[in-house]
Design an enzyme around this catalytic site. Structure first.
Site, mmCIF file in Angstrom:
data_model
loop_
_atom_site.group_PDB
_atom_site.id
_atom_site.type_symbol
_atom_site.label_atom_id
_atom_site.label_comp_id
_atom_site.label_asym_id
_atom_site.label_seq_id
_atom_site.Cartn_x
_atom_site.Cartn_y
_atom_site.Cartn_z
ATOM 1 N N ASP A 96 0.847 -1.190 0.000
ATOM 2 C CA ASP A 96 0.000 0.000 0.000
ATOM 3 C C ASP A 96 0.883 1.240 0.000
ATOM 4 O O ASP A 96 1.764 1.382 0.855
ATOM 5 C CB ASP A 96 -0.925 -0.008 1.221
ATOM 6 C CG ASP A 96 -2.126 0.901 1.036
ATOM 7 O OD1 ASP A 96 -2.499 1.180 -0.127
ATOM 8 O OD2 ASP A 96 -2.697 1.356 2.048
ATOM 9 N N HIS A 103 -3.857 13.948 0.852
ATOM 10 C CA HIS A 103 -4.056 13.063 2.006
ATOM 11 C C HIS A 103 -2.849 13.123 2.940
ATOM 12 O O HIS A 103 -3.006 13.273 4.164
ATOM 13 C CB HIS A 103 -4.292 11.623 1.537
ATOM 14 C CG HIS A 103 -4.310 10.631 2.648
ATOM 15 N ND1 HIS A 103 -5.318 10.587 3.596
ATOM 16 C CD2 HIS A 103 -3.434 9.647 2.982
ATOM 17 C CE1 HIS A 103 -5.061 9.608 4.456
ATOM 18 N NE2 HIS A 103 -3.935 9.020 4.119
ATOM 19 N N GLU A 167 -10.577 3.595 4.046
ATOM 20 C CA GLU A 167 -9.716 4.399 3.182
ATOM 21 C C GLU A 167 -10.109 4.116 1.739
ATOM 22 O O GLU A 167 -10.072 2.974 1.288
ATOM 23 C CB GLU A 167 -8.228 4.071 3.402
ATOM 24 C CG GLU A 167 -7.706 4.610 4.734
ATOM 25 C CD GLU A 167 -6.191 4.470 4.914
ATOM 26 O OE1 GLU A 167 -5.559 3.738 4.119
ATOM 27 O OE2 GLU A 167 -5.662 5.098 5.841
ATOM 28 N N GLU A 169 -9.392 3.867 -1.925
ATOM 29 C CA GLU A 169 -8.155 3.690 -2.689
ATOM 30 C C GLU A 169 -8.430 3.012 -4.027
ATOM 31 O O GLU A 169 -9.459 2.351 -4.216
ATOM 32 C CB GLU A 169 -7.147 2.813 -1.918
ATOM 33 C CG GLU A 169 -6.792 3.373 -0.543
ATOM 34 C CD GLU A 169 -5.533 2.771 0.049
ATOM 35 O OE1 GLU A 169 -4.717 2.206 -0.724
ATOM 36 O OE2 GLU A 169 -5.355 2.881 1.276
ATOM 37 N N ASP A 201 -9.095 0.143 2.326
ATOM 38 C CA ASP A 201 -8.068 -0.234 3.297
ATOM 39 C C ASP A 201 -8.605 0.103 4.694
ATOM 40 O O ASP A 201 -8.275 1.140 5.274
ATOM 41 C CB ASP A 201 -6.777 0.537 2.983
ATOM 42 C CG ASP A 201 -5.666 0.272 3.974
ATOM 43 O OD1 ASP A 201 -5.718 -0.769 4.659
ATOM 44 O OD2 ASP A 201 -4.739 1.100 4.064
ATOM 45 N N ARG A 205 -7.812 3.221 13.713
ATOM 46 C CA ARG A 205 -6.886 4.330 13.985
ATOM 47 C C ARG A 205 -6.289 4.269 15.381
ATOM 48 O O ARG A 205 -5.164 4.740 15.594
ATOM 49 C CB ARG A 205 -7.607 5.662 13.790
ATOM 50 C CG ARG A 205 -8.170 5.884 12.396
ATOM 51 C CD ARG A 205 -7.095 5.807 11.334
ATOM 52 N NE ARG A 205 -7.636 6.126 10.009
ATOM 53 C CZ ARG A 205 -6.963 5.920 8.887
ATOM 54 N NH1 ARG A 205 -5.725 5.420 8.912
ATOM 55 N NH2 ARG A 205 -7.519 6.211 7.724
ATOM 56 N N GLN A 208 -3.660 1.542 15.319
ATOM 57 C CA GLN A 208 -2.580 2.047 14.462
ATOM 58 C C GLN A 208 -1.714 3.076 15.188
ATOM 59 O O GLN A 208 -0.486 3.025 15.136
ATOM 60 C CB GLN A 208 -3.203 2.658 13.199
ATOM 61 C CG GLN A 208 -2.200 3.145 12.159
ATOM 62 C CD GLN A 208 -2.893 3.840 10.971
ATOM 63 O OE1 GLN A 208 -4.114 3.902 10.906
ATOM 64 N NE2 GLN A 208 -2.107 4.345 10.045
ATOM 65 N N LYS A 221 -4.310 -2.467 10.400
ATOM 66 C CA LYS A 221 -4.783 -2.548 9.022
ATOM 67 C C LYS A 221 -4.887 -3.981 8.499
ATOM 68 O O LYS A 221 -5.603 -4.227 7.524
ATOM 69 C CB LYS A 221 -3.833 -1.766 8.092
ATOM 70 C CG LYS A 221 -4.000 -0.262 8.223
ATOM 71 C CD LYS A 221 -2.918 0.474 7.467
ATOM 72 C CE LYS A 221 -3.117 1.979 7.516
ATOM 73 N NZ LYS A 221 -4.186 2.472 6.634
ATOM 74 N N THR A 225 -8.859 -6.093 4.093
ATOM 75 C CA THR A 225 -8.778 -5.120 2.996
ATOM 76 C C THR A 225 -9.771 -5.591 1.944
ATOM 77 O O THR A 225 -9.700 -6.738 1.501
ATOM 78 C CB THR A 225 -7.366 -5.090 2.385
ATOM 79 O OG1 THR A 225 -6.406 -4.842 3.416
ATOM 80 C CG2 THR A 225 -7.250 -4.012 1.318
ATOM 81 N N GLU A 326 -9.443 12.179 8.190
ATOM 82 C CA GLU A 326 -9.314 13.519 7.614
ATOM 83 C C GLU A 326 -10.577 14.353 7.773
ATOM 84 O O GLU A 326 -10.519 15.580 7.799
ATOM 85 C CB GLU A 326 -9.010 13.424 6.109
ATOM 86 C CG GLU A 326 -7.587 13.117 5.778
ATOM 87 C CD GLU A 326 -7.447 12.883 4.290
ATOM 88 O OE1 GLU A 326 -7.349 13.853 3.536
ATOM 89 O OE2 GLU A 326 -7.465 11.711 3.878
HETATM 90 MN MN MN Z 1 -4.062 2.775 2.916
#
Ligand code: MN
Length: 358
Positions: A96, A103, A167, A169, A201, A205, A208, A221, A225, A326
């Site tokens: 990834d 971002h 996420e 992607e 993804d 948080r 993480q 993560k 996925t 975000e």
């Molecule tokens: Mn990602």
């Protein structure tokens, strides 16, 4: 046309053999029934890998035959609601990247207001190796992960994540392998990469934030996925190629080409039936060709089925945020459904990615 793997029948049947098909109107066409002129064994399923490994000449020859009215796709078509779509590829290695400057800047501002982009960011496409074995197909429920995190008092606790995120992607799927010790030049991407999926993804948080220093994302993560059931050939997106943003400073020669290209895709995120974000892929700073060149420059090889995630796709505007971190939350609740969709400027629709948190 989008390619996938399916089992005929509305629900999985342990006795049915998976088959390779293409998306056609509201149906799935079984390529094994068409008598195509192609090397043997490409469409017997359970994955697109044999077809993807066959290379660009075979991809083009099959696409040409499918576009010929004489192929008579109708006779091999199953209505999509009567087909159970499976994970289309056997995932080899999963990488990834972190290629959106918007971002990376938005997230960097949360932690380092004085220096949102790390010193390396404009010199190389930052990435990490993820967990290939937990890539799942669209529609698979995602279980809220448990793990270590810090509570509000800074105490280490264990339990379900309280900051579960998505996420948005784009994923690129490798078809033709490369040799170990033989870097793929920046012009070589289209000879190796078969196609494009949408990718979620999923990210915890809180897990993480506690685990990631100094070696990067891990259990926050690796629990799941999600990818779309349909893989869109890169060849179908040639009409969506655009010039990528100018890069400053100029990257090292192995990342440079005279004719760089990005993709003009419009991506959306829907949460519980309501659109929460609309993100352009066009401003992505690093390109697919640079991903492939960088990934292999140290001698690492590509394998058929490698999945290369773009990193969260965000744009410069407030409505163009590709993850809840975000947007400032609120994070995902149990039962929340997230759907990612994508459309190329040349009219080609990417496969959707759908997932419910359980
Ligand atoms: Mn990602």
């Amino acid at each position: 046309m989008n390619y996938g793997v399916f089992v005929p029948g509305a629900s999985p049947d342990g006795h049915a053999t998976p088959r390779v098909g293409v998306q056609w109107n509201d149906a799935v066409v079984d390529l094994g029934l068409l008598g195509l002129d192609a090397p043997p064994g490409l469409f017997d399923g359970p994955s697109l890998n044999p077809f993807m490994a066959a290379g660009p000449d075979v991809w083009a020859a099959v696409a040409e035959q499918l576009a010929d009215p004489a192929a008579d796709l109708e006779r091999a078509a199953t209505p999509v609601e009567r087909a159970n779509l499976l994970l289309p590829i056997e995932v080899a290695d999963y990488v990834d990247f972190y290629a959106s400057i918007d971002h990376a800047t938005n997230v960097g501002l949360l932690f380092r207001p004085d220096q949102p982009l790390m010193p390396n960011w404009r010199h190389l496409p930052v990435g990490y190796h993820g967990r290939a074995g937990t890539v799942v197909v669209s529609g698979t429920p995602v279980r809220r992960p448990h793990g270590q995190r810090l509570d509000a008092h800074g105490t280490v606790v264990f339990g379900p994540s309280t900051r579960l995120d998505f996420e948005l992607e784009v994923g690129f799927v490798v078809g033709v392998p490369s040799g170990q010790g033989a870097p793929v030049p920046v012009e070589g991407a289209a000879s190796h990469v078969f196609g494009v999926v949408l990718l979620n993804d999923w990210s915890a948080r809180d897990i993480q934030a506690w685990e990631y220093q100094p070696l990067g994302p891990f259990l926050g993560k690796s629990f799941a996925t999600s990818v779309s059931a349909w893989v869109t050939p890169l060849a179908d997106l040639e009409g969506a190629r655009i010039a990528p943003p100018a890069q400053s400073p100029e990257p090292l020669p192995y990342l440079q080409t005279d004719q760089p290209w990005g993709l003009d895709l419009d991506l959306t995120v829907e949460r519980n039936g309501e659109q929460v974000s609309a993100c352009p892929f066009a401003p992505m700073y690093w390109t697919l060709a640079q991903f492939v060149a960088h990934l292999t420059v140290n001698g690492a090889s590509l394998r058929t089925g490698d999945l290369l995630g773009s990193g969260t796709v965000s744009g410069p505007e407030p409505g163009q945020r590709g993850c809840l971190l975000e947007m400032g939350g609120p994070f995902l609740a149990d039962g929340d459904e997230v759907v990612l969709r994508g459309q190329a400027v040349n009219g080609v629709a990417l496969g959707e990615v759908r997932g419910v948190v359980v």
